[in-house]
Design a protein around this motif. Sequence first.
Motif, PDB file in Angstrom:
ATOM      1  N   ILE A   1       0.832  -1.202   0.000  1.00  0.00           N
ATOM      2  CA  ILE A   1       0.000   0.000   0.000  1.00  0.00           C
ATOM      3  C   ILE A   1       0.866   1.251   0.000  1.00  0.00           C
ATOM      4  N   ALA A   2       1.916   1.250   0.837  1.00  0.00           N
ATOM      5  CA  ALA A   2       2.795   2.416   0.919  1.00  0.00           C
ATOM      6  C   ALA A   2       3.515   2.656  -0.397  1.00  0.00           C
ATOM      7  N   LEU A   3       4.044   1.579  -0.998  1.00  0.00           N
ATOM      8  CA  LEU A   3       4.751   1.720  -2.266  1.00  0.00           C
ATOM      9  C   LEU A   3       3.809   2.203  -3.355  1.00  0.00           C
ATOM     10  N   GLY A   4       2.612   1.657  -3.377  1.00  0.00           N
ATOM     11  CA  GLY A   4       1.636   2.083  -4.364  1.00  0.00           C
ATOM     12  C   GLY A   4       1.267   3.544  -4.215  1.00  0.00           C
ATOM     13  N   PHE A   5       1.232   4.023  -2.976  1.00  0.00           N
ATOM     14  CA  PHE A   5       0.914   5.434  -2.732  1.00  0.00           C
ATOM     15  C   PHE A   5       1.943   6.346  -3.389  1.00  0.00           C
ATOM     16  N   PHE A   6       3.237   6.018  -3.186  1.00  0.00           N
ATOM     17  CA  PHE A   6       4.279   6.879  -3.729  1.00  0.00           C
ATOM     18  C   PHE A   6       4.434   6.734  -5.238  1.00  0.00           C
ATOM     19  N   LEU A   7       4.102   5.557  -5.776  1.00  0.00           N
ATOM     20  CA  LEU A   7       4.214   5.354  -7.222  1.00  0.00           C
ATOM     21  C   LEU A   7       3.040   5.954  -7.976  1.00  0.00           C
ATOM     22  N   CYS A   8       1.864   5.852  -7.383  1.00  0.00           N
ATOM     23  CA  CYS A   8       0.651   6.173  -8.139  1.00  0.00           C
ATOM     24  C   CYS A   8      -0.039   7.455  -7.703  1.00  0.00           C
ATOM     25  N   ALA A   9       0.476   8.101  -6.658  1.00  0.00           N
ATOM     26  CA  ALA A   9      -0.146   9.336  -6.191  1.00  0.00           C
ATOM     27  C   ALA A   9      -0.063  10.399  -7.279  1.00  0.00           C
ATOM     28  N   PRO A  10      -0.970  11.371  -7.289  1.00  0.00           N
ATOM     29  CA  PRO A  10      -0.897  12.447  -8.272  1.00  0.00           C
ATOM     30  C   PRO A  10       0.454  13.142  -8.199  1.00  0.00           C
ATOM     31  N   ALA A  11       0.911  13.650  -9.331  1.00  0.00           N
ATOM     32  CA  ALA A  11       2.231  14.273  -9.401  1.00  0.00           C
ATOM     33  C   ALA A  11       2.384  15.351  -8.352  1.00  0.00           C
ATOM     34  N   GLN A  12       3.534  15.327  -7.659  1.00  0.00           N
ATOM     35  CA  GLN A  12       3.818  16.307  -6.624  1.00  0.00           C
ATOM     36  C   GLN A  12       4.951  17.238  -7.058  1.00  0.00           C
ATOM     37  N   ALA A  13       5.323  17.176  -8.353  1.00  0.00           N
ATOM     38  CA  ALA A  13       6.483  17.932  -8.803  1.00  0.00           C
ATOM     39  C   ALA A  13       6.338  19.416  -8.515  1.00  0.00           C
ATOM     40  N   GLN A  14       5.100  19.931  -8.598  1.00  0.00           N
ATOM     41  CA  GLN A  14       4.928  21.340  -8.373  1.00  0.00           C
ATOM     42  C   GLN A  14       5.276  21.742  -6.952  1.00  0.00           C
ATOM     43  N   SER A  15       5.262  20.794  -6.002  1.00  0.00           N
ATOM     44  CA  SER A  15       5.610  21.084  -4.620  1.00  0.00           C
ATOM     45  C   SER A  15       7.089  20.861  -4.341  1.00  0.00           C
ATOM     46  N   LEU A  16       7.756  20.122  -5.220  1.00  0.00           N
ATOM     47  CA  LEU A  16       9.182  19.841  -5.056  1.00  0.00           C
ATOM     48  C   LEU A  16       9.944  20.768  -5.994  1.00  0.00           C
ATOM     49  N   VAL A  17      10.224  21.971  -5.527  1.00  0.00           N
ATOM     50  CA  VAL A  17      10.846  22.963  -6.392  1.00  0.00           C
ATOM     51  C   VAL A  17      12.044  23.583  -5.687  1.00  0.00           C
TER      52      VAL A  17
ATOM     53  N   ASN B   1      38.723   0.947  -2.982  1.00  0.00           N
ATOM     54  CA  ASN B   1      38.726   2.146  -3.827  1.00  0.00           C
ATOM     55  C   ASN B   1      38.031   3.283  -3.088  1.00  0.00           C
ATOM     56  N   ASP B   2      38.643   4.473  -3.108  1.00  0.00           N
ATOM     57  CA  ASP B   2      38.040   5.624  -2.435  1.00  0.00           C
ATOM     58  C   ASP B   2      36.753   6.072  -3.107  1.00  0.00           C
ATOM     59  N   ILE B   3      36.653   5.853  -4.431  1.00  0.00           N
ATOM     60  CA  ILE B   3      35.448   6.251  -5.165  1.00  0.00           C
ATOM     61  C   ILE B   3      34.670   5.003  -5.564  1.00  0.00           C
ATOM     62  N   GLN B   4      33.365   4.986  -5.238  1.00  0.00           N
ATOM     63  CA  GLN B   4      32.535   3.820  -5.515  1.00  0.00           C
ATOM     64  C   GLN B   4      31.211   4.247  -6.159  1.00  0.00           C
ATOM     65  N   PRO B   5      30.690   3.441  -7.093  1.00  0.00           N
ATOM     66  CA  PRO B   5      29.351   3.713  -7.634  1.00  0.00           C
ATOM     67  C   PRO B   5      28.276   3.495  -6.560  1.00  0.00           C
ATOM     68  N   VAL B   6      27.207   4.259  -6.662  1.00  0.00           N
ATOM     69  CA  VAL B   6      26.088   4.170  -5.716  1.00  0.00           C
ATOM     70  C   VAL B   6      24.778   4.116  -6.496  1.00  0.00           C
ATOM     71  N   PHE B   7      23.884   3.228  -6.062  1.00  0.00           N
ATOM     72  CA  PHE B   7      22.549   3.137  -6.646  1.00  0.00           C
ATOM     73  C   PHE B   7      21.531   3.063  -5.512  1.00  0.00           C
ATOM     74  N   SER B   8      20.394   3.724  -5.698  1.00  0.00           N
ATOM     75  CA  SER B   8      19.362   3.698  -4.651  1.00  0.00           C
ATOM     76  C   SER B   8      18.003   4.015  -5.258  1.00  0.00           C
ATOM     77  N   MET B   9      16.970   3.788  -4.456  1.00  0.00           N
ATOM     78  CA  MET B   9      15.637   4.259  -4.796  1.00  0.00           C
ATOM     79  C   MET B   9      14.954   4.679  -3.509  1.00  0.00           C
ATOM     80  N   GLY B  10      14.030   5.623  -3.637  1.00  0.00           N
ATOM     81  CA  GLY B  10      13.367   6.133  -2.442  1.00  0.00           C
ATOM     82  C   GLY B  10      12.321   7.155  -2.797  1.00  0.00           C
ATOM     83  N   PHE B  11      12.108   8.094  -1.887  1.00  0.00           N
ATOM     84  CA  PHE B  11      11.070   9.095  -2.091  1.00  0.00           C
ATOM     85  C   PHE B  11      11.446  10.390  -1.388  1.00  0.00           C
ATOM     86  N   ALA B  12      10.878  11.475  -1.857  1.00  0.00           N
ATOM     87  CA  ALA B  12      10.909  12.775  -1.183  1.00  0.00           C
ATOM     88  C   ALA B  12       9.492  13.311  -1.258  1.00  0.00           C
ATOM     89  N   TYR B  13       8.858  13.498  -0.122  1.00  0.00           N
ATOM     90  CA  TYR B  13       7.437  13.814  -0.129  1.00  0.00           C
ATOM     91  C   TYR B  13       7.150  15.075   0.695  1.00  0.00           C
TER      92      TYR B  13
END
Length: 209
Positions: A8-24, A133-145
């Motif tokens: 339910i939580a994942l679906g909320f963040f994936l399918c919620a109406p676009a919030q781009a206008q608030s993330l500026v 190695n001092d420099i390493q690749p990084v991959f992630s996924m998440g949210f900013a709400y």
Amino acid sequence: MVFRSIAIALGFFLCAPAQAQSLVGTSVELGLSSLGLSVVPSYIVSPTLSVRAPVYFGGRDGSYTDDDGNILTGKADLTSAIVLADYRPFENGFRVSGGLALGGYRANATVTNPTIDGTTYSGTFDVRLAQKNDIQPVFSMGFAYPMGGKILLSGDVGAKIGTYRLVAEGGSLTPVEQAGFDNEIARMNNDLSQLKATPFLSVGIGFQF
């Protein structure tokens, strides 16, 4: 029930109406992560793209007793920095990120007369554990709400790609003992080489400007 809540939580963040206008614009977050305490400045480039530069810090001094009863005294350091590009495929808070990390987990310690697999090696040894190695690749996924107003809630799960190396120097060993000690360190490094990535979890709260 737990899996249903996660879905339910994942679906909320994936399918919620676009919030781009608030993330500026620009934001700064304070966070807690398995990589350390963090300060995270970020900038929204477009509805689907942003950049972040998390800085992690922390560490501790103290002693640690291993499975063989050896007491290692030293310091662990968590200082690192990451540059990330965030892609928001749904133009909302969900993001997939990639970038590069500089620094990370490091430990320096001393141990006297260590015992490894039943063999005791005389003297005091300096032990260092760090990334190869001092420099390493990084991959992630998440949210900013956006939580209302200018307050921002965020979270990420991901991994730094890379292995670690153990170095131990010192002691008062004969050539035969030194060869045996070096073999033990090589065996430990072989075990460490099986760890191909360092997973992490981060949460934070921020303020948008």
